[in-house]
Design a protein around this motif. Structure first.
Motif: not given
Length: 151
Positions: A37-41, A62-69, A143-151
């Motif tokens: 989904s690549c949504q910021d979280f 934190l493992r879940d966060a890694s999976s989300m990213a 922990v704020a993770v800003d994602l830019g979209g799928p690889h």
């Protein structure tokens, strides 16, 4: 005669249903994977009082966060350490810095993709409400993770 007609109809329906299954079994390459989904979280990691030790529960978060990213381009990761209003302000700032650093290291161990982390510490700033109540839930790192979209 009616009994025979019913059996013929049932056999016809069964044959038609089985004909629709002629493409089975599917190959692994036919299975479509859902894209990330690549949504910021943001996730929060909570600590015990006067502690910067990352708990087992926090490591699971934190493992879940890694999976989300996973599968996403990571633009930015900001780890902000916080502290409650108990104790000296300088000690609380130091504690919040230690919490941010501990979470950064735990993210790397949790398999978080290699990325440059931005860390910040705010100590006990904002840890007391307008009516003078201390906020114990400030014993955390966000922990704020800003994602830019799928690889």
């Amino acid at each position: 005669m009616r009994n025979i007609q019913t059996k013929v109809i049932c056999l016809g329906v069964a044959a038609a249903a089985l004909a629709g299954c002629s493409s089975l079994p599917m190959k692994r390459s036919d299975i479509v994977k859902a894209s990330a989904s690549c949504q910021d979280f943001t996730v929060s990691i909570y600590f015990d009082r006067d502690s910067a030790s990352v708990t087992r529960e926090a490591r699971a978060v934190l493992r879940d966060a890694s999976s989300m990213a996973a599968g996403c381009k990571i633009d930015k990761v900001t780890v902000t350490g916080l502290a409650d209003a108990v104790g000296a302000p300088n000690a609380n700032l130091q504690l919040s810095q230690s919490r941010a650093k501990a979470v950064e290291q735990a993210l790397a161990r949790a398999g978080f993709p290699s990325v440059e982390f931005s860390t910040a510490a705010v100590g006990d700033a904002g840890a007391v409400t307008a009516d003078g109540q201390a906020r114990p839930l400030r014993r955390r790192a966000d922990v704020a993770v800003d994602l830019g979209g799928p690889h």
